[in-house]
Design a protein around this motif. Structure first.
Motif, PDB file in Angstrom:
ATOM      1  N   ARG A 128      37.555  35.286  56.556  1.00  0.00           N
ATOM      2  CA  ARG A 128      36.429  36.500  56.587  1.00  0.00           C
ATOM      3  C   ARG A 128      35.044  36.060  56.364  1.00  0.00           C
ATOM      4  N   ARG A 129      35.108  34.955  55.292  1.00  0.00           N
ATOM      5  CA  ARG A 129      33.757  34.672  54.442  1.00  0.00           C
ATOM      6  C   ARG A 129      33.118  33.717  55.608  1.00  0.00           C
ATOM      7  N   ILE A 130      33.944  32.799  56.198  1.00  0.00           N
ATOM      8  CA  ILE A 130      33.444  31.855  57.373  1.00  0.00           C
ATOM      9  C   ILE A 130      33.245  32.333  58.688  1.00  0.00           C
ATOM     10  N   GLY A 131      33.198  33.422  58.898  1.00  0.00           N
ATOM     11  CA  GLY A 131      32.987  34.132  60.201  1.00  0.00           C
ATOM     12  C   GLY A 131      33.891  34.470  61.268  1.00  0.00           C
ATOM     13  N   CYS A 132      35.298  33.987  60.903  1.00  0.00           N
ATOM     14  CA  CYS A 132      36.325  34.357  61.800  1.00  0.00           C
ATOM     15  C   CYS A 132      36.438  35.708  62.311  1.00  0.00           C
ATOM     16  N   ASP A 133      36.313  36.110  63.704  1.00  0.00           N
ATOM     17  CA  ASP A 133      36.363  37.558  64.018  1.00  0.00           C
ATOM     18  C   ASP A 133      37.946  38.379  64.063  1.00  0.00           C
ATOM     19  N   THR A 134      38.873  37.569  64.432  1.00  0.00           N
ATOM     20  CA  THR A 134      40.119  38.340  64.519  1.00  0.00           C
ATOM     21  C   THR A 134      41.142  37.598  63.574  1.00  0.00           C
ATOM     22  N   GLY A 135      42.127  38.107  63.254  1.00  0.00           N
ATOM     23  CA  GLY A 135      43.225  37.336  62.582  1.00  0.00           C
ATOM     24  C   GLY A 135      44.499  37.845  63.033  1.00  0.00           C
ATOM     25  N   GLN A 136      45.683  37.147  63.120  1.00  0.00           N
ATOM     26  CA  GLN A 136      46.769  37.750  63.423  1.00  0.00           C
ATOM     27  C   GLN A 136      48.123  36.692  62.715  1.00  0.00           C
ATOM     28  N   GLY A 137      48.918  37.485  62.060  1.00  0.00           N
ATOM     29  CA  GLY A 137      49.882  36.682  61.383  1.00  0.00           C
ATOM     30  C   GLY A 137      50.884  37.952  60.679  1.00  0.00           C
ATOM     31  N   TRP A 138      51.645  37.230  59.838  1.00  0.00           N
ATOM     32  CA  TRP A 138      52.676  37.959  59.111  1.00  0.00           C
ATOM     33  C   TRP A 138      51.796  38.746  58.066  1.00  0.00           C
ATOM     34  N   LEU A 139      50.756  38.708  57.446  1.00  0.00           N
ATOM     35  CA  LEU A 139      49.859  39.507  56.471  1.00  0.00           C
ATOM     36  C   LEU A 139      49.755  40.662  57.031  1.00  0.00           C
ATOM     37  N   TYR A 140      49.434  40.856  58.381  1.00  0.00           N
ATOM     38  CA  TYR A 140      49.386  42.024  58.820  1.00  0.00           C
ATOM     39  C   TYR A 140      50.506  42.770  59.594  1.00  0.00           C
ATOM     40  N   SER A 141      51.489  41.955  60.391  1.00  0.00           N
ATOM     41  CA  SER A 141      52.614  42.440  60.701  1.00  0.00           C
ATOM     42  C   SER A 141      53.514  41.379  61.679  1.00  0.00           C
ATOM     43  N   ARG A 142      54.722  41.278  61.522  1.00  0.00           N
ATOM     44  CA  ARG A 142      55.504  40.582  62.366  1.00  0.00           C
ATOM     45  C   ARG A 142      55.531  41.070  64.037  1.00  0.00           C
ATOM     46  N   PRO A 143      55.759  40.434  64.744  1.00  0.00           N
ATOM     47  CA  PRO A 143      56.120  41.161  66.349  1.00  0.00           C
ATOM     48  C   PRO A 143      56.994  42.429  65.989  1.00  0.00           C
ATOM     49  N   VAL A 144      56.503  43.676  66.707  1.00  0.00           N
ATOM     50  CA  VAL A 144      57.220  44.894  66.402  1.00  0.00           C
ATOM     51  C   VAL A 144      57.487  45.502  67.822  1.00  0.00           C
ATOM     52  N   PRO A 145      58.260  46.697  68.022  1.00  0.00           N
ATOM     53  CA  PRO A 145      58.435  47.563  68.987  1.00  0.00           C
ATOM     54  C   PRO A 145      57.186  48.301  69.245  1.00  0.00           C
ATOM     55  N   PRO A 146      57.099  48.813  70.383  1.00  0.00           N
ATOM     56  CA  PRO A 146      55.761  49.589  70.784  1.00  0.00           C
ATOM     57  C   PRO A 146      55.626  50.802  69.959  1.00  0.00           C
ATOM     58  N   ASP A 147      56.690  51.266  69.334  1.00  0.00           N
ATOM     59  CA  ASP A 147      56.392  52.568  68.587  1.00  0.00           C
ATOM     60  C   ASP A 147      55.845  52.443  67.281  1.00  0.00           C
ATOM     61  N   ARG A 148      56.146  50.956  66.854  1.00  0.00           N
ATOM     62  CA  ARG A 148      55.654  50.627  65.377  1.00  0.00           C
ATOM     63  C   ARG A 148      53.823  50.415  65.439  1.00  0.00           C
ATOM     64  N   ILE A 149      53.591  49.997  66.748  1.00  0.00           N
ATOM     65  CA  ILE A 149      51.989  49.741  66.846  1.00  0.00           C
ATOM     66  C   ILE A 149      51.247  51.137  66.930  1.00  0.00           C
ATOM     67  N   SER A 150      51.885  52.334  67.477  1.00  0.00           N
ATOM     68  CA  SER A 150      51.473  53.497  67.435  1.00  0.00           C
ATOM     69  C   SER A 150      51.207  53.812  66.063  1.00  0.00           C
ATOM     70  N   GLY A 151      52.018  53.710  65.075  1.00  0.00           N
ATOM     71  CA  GLY A 151      51.717  54.125  63.576  1.00  0.00           C
ATOM     72  C   GLY A 151      50.345  53.252  63.196  1.00  0.00           C
ATOM     73  N   LEU A 152      49.923  52.144  63.680  1.00  0.00           N
ATOM     74  CA  LEU A 152      49.087  51.282  63.281  1.00  0.00           C
ATOM     75  C   LEU A 152      47.658  51.820  63.664  1.00  0.00           C
ATOM     76  N   LEU A 153      47.621  52.389  64.727  1.00  0.00           N
ATOM     77  CA  LEU A 153      46.268  52.900  65.480  1.00  0.00           C
ATOM     78  C   LEU A 153      45.195  53.657  64.453  1.00  0.00           C
ATOM     79  N   GLY A 154      44.221  53.315  63.977  1.00  0.00           N
ATOM     80  CA  GLY A 154      43.021  54.272  63.269  1.00  0.00           C
ATOM     81  C   GLY A 154      43.137  53.988  61.742  1.00  0.00           C
ATOM     82  N   VAL A 155      44.224  52.888  61.359  1.00  0.00           N
ATOM     83  CA  VAL A 155      44.147  52.691  60.014  1.00  0.00           C
ATOM     84  C   VAL A 155      44.029  51.412  59.681  1.00  0.00           C
ATOM     85  N   ARG A 156      43.823  51.107  58.461  1.00  0.00           N
ATOM     86  CA  ARG A 156      43.464  49.731  58.124  1.00  0.00           C
ATOM     87  C   ARG A 156      44.941  49.168  58.018  1.00  0.00           C
ATOM     88  N   VAL A 157      45.055  47.921  58.508  1.00  0.00           N
ATOM     89  CA  VAL A 157      46.184  47.207  58.524  1.00  0.00           C
ATOM     90  C   VAL A 157      46.576  46.649  57.130  1.00  0.00           C
TER      91      VAL A 157
END
Length: 602
Positions: free
Chosen positions: A573-602
């Protein structure tokens, strides 16, 4: 005159059909003196035998054959003269004829000539009509010349004319016999070994120097293999059998193998022998060999299974770099078999609906909110369970099934993204990122497929991102570049996956319709602390920061893969990266789990 039966005694031919007049010399209708004259002077060795098996009379030809005067044979036991009692089957057939049955015995016997030379004889015993019941005519024909011709023809049939080694047919005969003998414990170790080799570079010799030199090389290799086999057989019951199976393929069969060490020693000796230069017709040639080595219990295997294992192992030796020997590995073979099983069921699995998608969040670094998801395909295999892409995507690319599979993934992911948008109208819509293989661009109309799927699902083009690997995108020209440009013009985002592992030519990116770079996870893993409380390695951060700054100047956004700790996220974040992906946020999950992440801080 002594007599022995042939090796395993050949089966006696007992013909129970009625005997015709031509089957025996008969005195019916002939003067006794005329009959005696014909019998005595006939060139075929003959004797008249009574029902007790004793010789009643013999002619001159039989006397010459047995090294005796005809009169001296009278009263002798006929079976002893031509070795008819050496095996039960022949003896029984002979006794049947003596009992007056309308039958005829014919068999082959290996006798000894009076001069000591072996003699192959065809012995025939048939009823003598017109005489007392049970009286038979015994005739003996010398077939040694015919047997010798047959042996020569078989040798030619069973040996390679170039190397004079046993050929494939004889090799499989010996291999099958060896497996049967070992499996039934006929005095051996119960094991068998095989070195299956192929010459590296032999085709180049044939193509450049001609088949005459190629044949000389094969003969020279055969000589060296034979010497290796003789050396390996020193002090043992027998030496390994060397055979040419065809082309530049040879095999060494080790019966009564003592284990893999013996086969390894033999393979090493063969490698060294073949690699030494050859002097042929004024040419100095150098070749090497790749060798597949198999050693196992004879029980439970077959010639076909052993050769399949050897062929597979030879392929491994070539794939591993040639000029080496490789030992058969059951685990590696199981993996290969699994790979073949997967490859053969890939296309039907698409029709059967065995694939499913999971989604991994793509999080905006500045506020940790969900920005999009990457669709990751899984194969719910009925036999092997849930398989990740690394188990089958390579196979799908090889056989072309990546095209229908990729089309299914694209349609399913777009449909799901649209469903999230409809189900959560109050939240900003998230985009879906889908991996695309280069073969999809070449073997299908990707632009038309994307346009049709977007129209069918109602998903806006800017909510679809297509990911291609760096090596696939860099240097794109012709159809791939045209397709990427058309997709970009449509509004679809193009991302380069695993960036930094290939060309890393940022200047070239300015000429490509690319909007997103996904930094390979190896850069992010370099952000790990060297020890608790110790500062990070500044070099890693400098490299990543420079890449991000250059990407931003080119108008590209940057996504970091494999973000696993909050410290890594803070530095990105400090060096300006736009987007992150990894297990800190979530492993790959089924579609219904993604619904619960909409509108909240991951």
């Amino acid at each position: 005159m002594s007599g022995t039966s042939e090796g395993p005694t050949p089966a006696a031919d007992l013909d129970r059909s009625a005997v015709t007049e031509s089957d025996a010399i008969t005195a019916r209708g002939a003067e006794p003196r005329s009959y005696r004259s014909v019998f005595t002077g006939a060139p075929l060795a003959m004797a008249v035998v009574d029902r007790e098996g004793l010789v009643v009379g013999a002619n001159l030809a039989l006397g010459d054959l047995l090294g005796s005067e005809p009169d001296a044979l009278t009263g002798r036991i006929a079976a002893d003269l031509v070795d008819l009692a050496s095996d039960a089957r022949t003896w029984h057939a002979y006794r049947e004829v003596l009992r007056g049955r309308p039958a005829r015995l014919r068999c082959t016997r290996r006798l000894k000539h009076p001069d000591g030379q072996p003699l192959w004889a065809q012995v025939t015993v048939a009823p003598l009509r017109g005489e007392e019941p049970g009286t038979v005519l015994l005739s003996v024909a010398d077939i040694s010349a015919r047997r010798e011709l047959q042996a020569r023809l078989r040798h030619l049939q069973m040996h390679d004319p170039v190397t004079r080694l046993p050929n494939r047919t004889l090799f499989f005969e010996r291999l099958t016999a060896a497996l049967e003998a070992e499996a039934y414990g006929q005095g051996g170790t119960g094991r068998v070994g095989l070195c299956y080799l192929d010459l590296d570079g032999f085709k180049a010799v044939n193509d450049t120097l001609g088949h005459r030199v190629g044949d000389r090389l094969l003969a020279a290799v055969a000589d060296r293999l034979t010497r290796c086999a003789d050396e390996a057989g020193r002090g043992r019951v027998s030496a390994p059998l060397v055979a040419r199976l065809g082309g530049d393929e040879f095999a060494l069969l080790v019966e009564d193998s003592t284990g893999t060490e013996q086969l390894a020693d033999l393979a090493e000796a063969v490698l060294n022998a073949v690699q030494a230069p050859f002097e042929l017709l004024g040419q100095r040639l150098s070749v090497s060999a790749s060798i597949g080595v198999v050693e196992r219990q004879a029980a439970g295997t077959s010639a076909t299974a052993l050769m399949q294992a050897a062929d597979t192992t030879l392929y491994w030796a070539k794939a591993d770099g040639k000029a080496r020997w490789t030992l058969f590995d059951p685990e590696r073979n199981a993996h290969r078999m699994t790979r073949q099983a997967l490859a053969s069921t890939l296309r039907p699995a698409i029709d059967r609906g065995e694939f499913t998608l999971e989604y991994q969040p793509l999080v905006r670094m500045e506020d940790s909110r969900l920005r999009g998801v990457e669709a990751l395909v899984r194969w719910n295999h009925p036999q092997f369970g849930m398989l990740t892409p690394n188990r089958f995507i390579g196979l799908a690319e090889e056989d072309g099934s990546i095209v229908p599979l990729g089309r299914w993934v694209l349609a399913t992911a777009c449909r799901q993204a649209r469903r999230w948008q409809v189900d959560h109208p109050g939240e900003p819509p998230i985009f879906v990122s889908v991996n695309v293989a280069v073969r999809q661009v070449w073997d299908s109309d990707l632009v038309a497929d994307v346009a049709a799927i977007l129209a069918e699902t109602g998903l806006a083009p800017h909510l679809l991102q297509l990911e291609l690997t760096e090596s696939a995108v860099m240097g794109s020209a012709g159809r791939p570049l045209q397709a990427l440009q058309a997709l970009s013009d449509m509004g679809v985002h193009i991302a380069i996956d695993d960036f930094g592992t290939g060309y890393s030519n940022l200047a070239y990116l300015s000429r490509l319709p690319v909007s997103v770079l996904k930094l390979d996870g190896s850069f992010v893993r370099g952000f790990q602390y060297e020890g608790e409380g110790a500062p990070p390695n500044p070099a890693d951060e400098v490299v990543v920061e420079a890449m991000i700054q250059l990407a931003h100047r080119l108008g590209l956004t940057v996504t970091a893969e494999c973000v696993e700790t909050s410290a890594q996220a803070a530095r990105l974040r400090r060096i300006g990266c736009d987007t992150g992906q990894g297990w800190l946020y979530s492993r790959p999950v089924p579609p219904d789990r993604i619904s619960g992440l909409l509108g909240v801080r991951v």
